[in-house]
Motif scaffolding. Structure first.
Motif, PDB file in Angstrom:
ATOM      1  N   THR A   1      68.789  25.213  59.104  1.00 31.90           N
ATOM      2  CA  THR A   1      68.965  24.454  57.873  1.00 31.90           C
ATOM      3  C   THR A   1      70.437  24.165  57.626  1.00 31.90           C
ATOM      4  O   THR A   1      71.267  25.070  57.642  1.00 31.90           O
ATOM      5  CB  THR A   1      68.391  25.250  56.696  1.00 31.90           C
ATOM      6  OG1 THR A   1      67.034  25.575  56.972  1.00 31.90           O
ATOM      7  CG2 THR A   1      68.465  24.451  55.420  1.00 31.90           C
ATOM      8  N   THR A   2      70.768  22.904  57.393  1.00 32.76           N
ATOM      9  CA  THR A   2      72.151  22.510  57.153  1.00 32.76           C
ATOM     10  C   THR A   2      72.343  22.087  55.700  1.00 32.76           C
ATOM     11  O   THR A   2      71.379  21.894  54.970  1.00 32.76           O
ATOM     12  CB  THR A   2      72.547  21.333  58.068  1.00 32.76           C
ATOM     13  OG1 THR A   2      71.662  20.246  57.820  1.00 32.76           O
ATOM     14  CG2 THR A   2      72.476  21.726  59.530  1.00 32.76           C
TER      15      THR A   2
ATOM     16  N   LEU B   1      64.991  21.399  56.618  1.00 29.37           N
ATOM     17  CA  LEU B   1      65.886  20.971  57.688  1.00 29.37           C
ATOM     18  C   LEU B   1      67.299  20.799  57.152  1.00 29.37           C
ATOM     19  O   LEU B   1      68.272  21.075  57.852  1.00 29.37           O
ATOM     20  CB  LEU B   1      65.379  19.677  58.306  1.00 29.37           C
ATOM     21  CG  LEU B   1      63.965  19.750  58.902  1.00 29.37           C
ATOM     22  CD1 LEU B   1      63.548  18.398  59.436  1.00 29.37           C
ATOM     23  CD2 LEU B   1      63.885  20.799  59.981  1.00 29.37           C
ATOM     24  N   SER B   2      67.413  20.337  55.910  1.00 30.45           N
ATOM     25  CA  SER B   2      68.701  20.273  55.221  1.00 30.45           C
ATOM     26  C   SER B   2      68.437  20.282  53.729  1.00 30.45           C
ATOM     27  O   SER B   2      67.396  19.823  53.271  1.00 30.45           O
ATOM     28  CB  SER B   2      69.490  19.026  55.628  1.00 30.45           C
ATOM     29  OG  SER B   2      68.824  17.875  55.211  1.00 30.45           O
ATOM     30  N   THR B   3      69.385  20.840  52.985  1.00 27.47           N
ATOM     31  CA  THR B   3      69.259  20.907  51.530  1.00 27.47           C
ATOM     32  C   THR B   3      70.652  21.005  50.914  1.00 27.47           C
ATOM     33  O   THR B   3      71.605  21.412  51.574  1.00 27.47           O
ATOM     34  CB  THR B   3      68.385  22.108  51.098  1.00 27.47           C
ATOM     35  OG1 THR B   3      68.214  22.078  49.690  1.00 27.47           O
ATOM     36  CG2 THR B   3      69.011  23.428  51.488  1.00 27.47           C
ATOM     37  N   ASN B   4      70.749  20.614  49.642  1.00 23.44           N
ATOM     38  CA  ASN B   4      72.035  20.721  48.952  1.00 23.44           C
ATOM     39  C   ASN B   4      71.897  21.414  47.602  1.00 23.44           C
ATOM     40  O   ASN B   4      72.816  21.364  46.792  1.00 23.44           O
ATOM     41  CB  ASN B   4      72.679  19.340  48.779  1.00 23.44           C
ATOM     42  CG  ASN B   4      71.788  18.383  48.025  1.00 23.44           C
ATOM     43  OD1 ASN B   4      70.717  18.746  47.557  1.00 23.44           O
ATOM     44  ND2 ASN B   4      72.228  17.143  47.917  1.00 23.44           N
ATOM     45  N   VAL B   5      70.740  22.048  47.337  1.00 27.94           N
ATOM     46  CA  VAL B   5      70.548  22.787  46.093  1.00 27.94           C
ATOM     47  C   VAL B   5      70.074  24.199  46.404  1.00 27.94           C
ATOM     48  O   VAL B   5      69.449  24.452  47.432  1.00 27.94           O
ATOM     49  CB  VAL B   5      69.518  22.100  45.153  1.00 27.94           C
ATOM     50  CG1 VAL B   5      70.035  20.779  44.653  1.00 27.94           C
ATOM     51  CG2 VAL B   5      68.191  21.936  45.845  1.00 27.94           C
ATOM     52  N   ALA B   6      70.404  25.119  45.500  1.00 28.28           N
ATOM     53  CA  ALA B   6      69.988  26.515  45.643  1.00 28.28           C
ATOM     54  C   ALA B   6      69.653  27.070  44.269  1.00 28.28           C
ATOM     55  O   ALA B   6      70.226  26.652  43.258  1.00 28.28           O
ATOM     56  CB  ALA B   6      71.096  27.346  46.288  1.00 28.28           C
ATOM     57  N   GLN B   7      68.707  27.997  44.225  1.00 27.21           N
ATOM     58  CA  GLN B   7      68.389  28.717  43.000  1.00 27.21           C
ATOM     59  C   GLN B   7      69.187  30.012  43.037  1.00 27.21           C
ATOM     60  O   GLN B   7      68.911  30.903  43.850  1.00 27.21           O
ATOM     61  CB  GLN B   7      66.883  29.029  42.904  1.00 27.21           C
ATOM     62  CG  GLN B   7      66.021  27.830  42.563  1.00 27.21           C
ATOM     63  CD  GLN B   7      65.874  26.843  43.695  1.00 27.21           C
ATOM     64  OE1 GLN B   7      65.898  27.213  44.850  1.00 27.21           O
ATOM     65  NE2 GLN B   7      65.731  25.576  43.361  1.00 27.21           N
ATOM     66  N   VAL B   8      70.174  30.112  42.150  1.00 23.90           N
ATOM     67  CA  VAL B   8      71.077  31.260  42.147  1.00 23.90           C
ATOM     68  C   VAL B   8      70.761  32.151  40.961  1.00 23.90           C
ATOM     69  O   VAL B   8      70.688  31.679  39.821  1.00 23.90           O
ATOM     70  CB  VAL B   8      72.559  30.798  42.099  1.00 23.90           C
ATOM     71  CG1 VAL B   8      73.482  31.982  41.979  1.00 23.90           C
ATOM     72  CG2 VAL B   8      72.890  29.993  43.343  1.00 23.90           C
ATOM     73  N   ALA B   9      70.564  33.439  41.244  1.00 27.20           N
ATOM     74  CA  ALA B   9      70.271  34.421  40.205  1.00 27.20           C
ATOM     75  C   ALA B   9      71.548  35.139  39.830  1.00 27.20           C
ATOM     76  O   ALA B   9      72.326  35.556  40.686  1.00 27.20           O
ATOM     77  CB  ALA B   9      69.226  35.416  40.702  1.00 27.20           C
ATOM     78  N   ASP B  10      71.745  35.289  38.520  1.00 27.54           N
ATOM     79  CA  ASP B  10      72.869  36.052  37.985  1.00 27.54           C
ATOM     80  C   ASP B  10      72.305  36.957  36.907  1.00 27.54           C
ATOM     81  O   ASP B  10      72.130  36.540  35.762  1.00 27.54           O
ATOM     82  CB  ASP B  10      73.940  35.118  37.431  1.00 27.54           C
ATOM     83  CG  ASP B  10      75.165  35.885  36.953  1.00 27.54           C
ATOM     84  OD1 ASP B  10      75.315  37.049  37.347  1.00 27.54           O
ATOM     85  OD2 ASP B  10      75.957  35.308  36.186  1.00 27.54           O
TER      86      ASP B  10
ATOM     87  N   PRO C   1      65.445  29.876  54.543  1.00 28.64           N
ATOM     88  CA  PRO C   1      65.197  28.450  54.334  1.00 28.64           C
ATOM     89  C   PRO C   1      64.357  27.803  55.428  1.00 28.64           C
ATOM     90  O   PRO C   1      63.588  26.889  55.169  1.00 28.64           O
ATOM     91  CB  PRO C   1      66.588  27.831  54.286  1.00 28.64           C
ATOM     92  CG  PRO C   1      67.536  28.944  54.133  1.00 28.64           C
ATOM     93  CD  PRO C   1      66.870  30.183  54.591  1.00 28.64           C
ATOM     94  N   GLY C   2      64.468  28.278  56.653  1.00 22.82           N
ATOM     95  CA  GLY C   2      63.694  27.715  57.738  1.00 22.82           C
ATOM     96  C   GLY C   2      62.231  28.119  57.684  1.00 22.82           C
ATOM     97  O   GLY C   2      61.396  27.529  58.353  1.00 22.82           O
ATOM     98  N   GLN C   3      61.900  29.130  56.890  1.00 27.45           N
ATOM     99  CA  GLN C   3      60.526  29.601  56.759  1.00 27.45           C
ATOM    100  C   GLN C   3      59.933  29.239  55.397  1.00 27.45           C
ATOM    101  O   GLN C   3      58.769  28.897  55.292  1.00 27.45           O
ATOM    102  CB  GLN C   3      60.462  31.131  56.906  1.00 27.45           C
ATOM    103  CG  GLN C   3      61.011  31.647  58.207  1.00 27.45           C
ATOM    104  CD  GLN C   3      60.000  31.602  59.335  1.00 27.45           C
ATOM    105  OE1 GLN C   3      58.808  31.580  59.089  1.00 27.45           O
ATOM    106  NE2 GLN C   3      60.474  31.574  60.553  1.00 27.45           N
ATOM    107  N   HIS C   4      60.748  29.329  54.331  1.00 24.69           N
ATOM    108  CA  HIS C   4      60.251  29.143  52.964  1.00 24.69           C
ATOM    109  C   HIS C   4      60.493  27.747  52.413  1.00 24.69           C
ATOM    110  O   HIS C   4      59.855  27.341  51.458  1.00 24.69           O
ATOM    111  CB  HIS C   4      60.899  30.159  52.022  1.00 24.69           C
ATOM    112  CG  HIS C   4      60.669  31.579  52.430  1.00 24.69           C
ATOM    113  ND1 HIS C   4      61.568  32.569  52.173  1.00 24.69           N
ATOM    114  CD2 HIS C   4      59.644  32.164  53.076  1.00 24.69           C
ATOM    115  CE1 HIS C   4      61.110  33.718  52.644  1.00 24.69           C
ATOM    116  NE2 HIS C   4      59.939  33.490  53.209  1.00 24.69           N
ATOM    117  N   GLY C   5      61.461  27.034  52.964  1.00 21.81           N
ATOM    118  CA  GLY C   5      61.730  25.680  52.509  1.00 21.81           C
ATOM    119  C   GLY C   5      62.609  25.586  51.288  1.00 21.81           C
ATOM    120  O   GLY C   5      62.765  24.518  50.711  1.00 21.81           O
TER     121      GLY C   5
END
Length: 125
Positions: free
Chosen positions: A34-35, A56-65, A111-115
């Motif tokens: 994943t790029t 395969l590629s993404t530009n967002v993430a769910q970040v926990a704080d 990411p390569g398994q869960h998307g």
């Protein structure tokens, strides 16, 4: 194809004669790697009746704080212990440290398994 069955060579270099042919359940696939970029996904069949969504590629993430999580933009990969060249190629795997708009975060999903990319913020020291 990747073969995920038993090797035909011993640790000493000797040969193990196979007692049976390869099975379809022992086949694997190439890693999706994943790029960081415009979101692209691929749905693949999994064993049984399931499917997997590969990012395969993404530009967002769910970040926990702490207790809350927010969706943030990924700016790049800061370091990746899986492979030293993955930082240069901006490849995200589990355990990678990514730069986000909220700060540095460590990836906790695959990411390569869960998307999707889930991460937790890292304390800057």
């Amino acid at each position: 194809m990747k073969y995920q069955g038993r090797s035909t060579t011993k640790r000493t270099g000797g040969r193990i004669k196979p007692s049976r042919n390869k099975k379809r359940s022992e086949l694997g696939r190439e890693a999706s790697e994943t790029t960081v970029g415009e979101p692209r996904f691929q749905v693949v069949d999994a064993r049984g009746n399931g499917t997997k969504t590969r990012a395969l590629s993404t530009n967002v993430a769910q970040v926990a704080d702490g207790d809350e999580s927010v969706q943030v933009e990924i700016l790049g990969v800061d370091s990746n212990p899986a492979n030293v060249n993955y930082k240069r190629r901006n490849i995200i795997t589990k355990g990678a440290i990514i730069e986000t708009s909220e700060g540095l975060a460590r990836v906790t999903s695959r990411p390569g398994q869960h998307g999707q990319v889930n991460a937790v913020l890292v304390d800057d020291e």
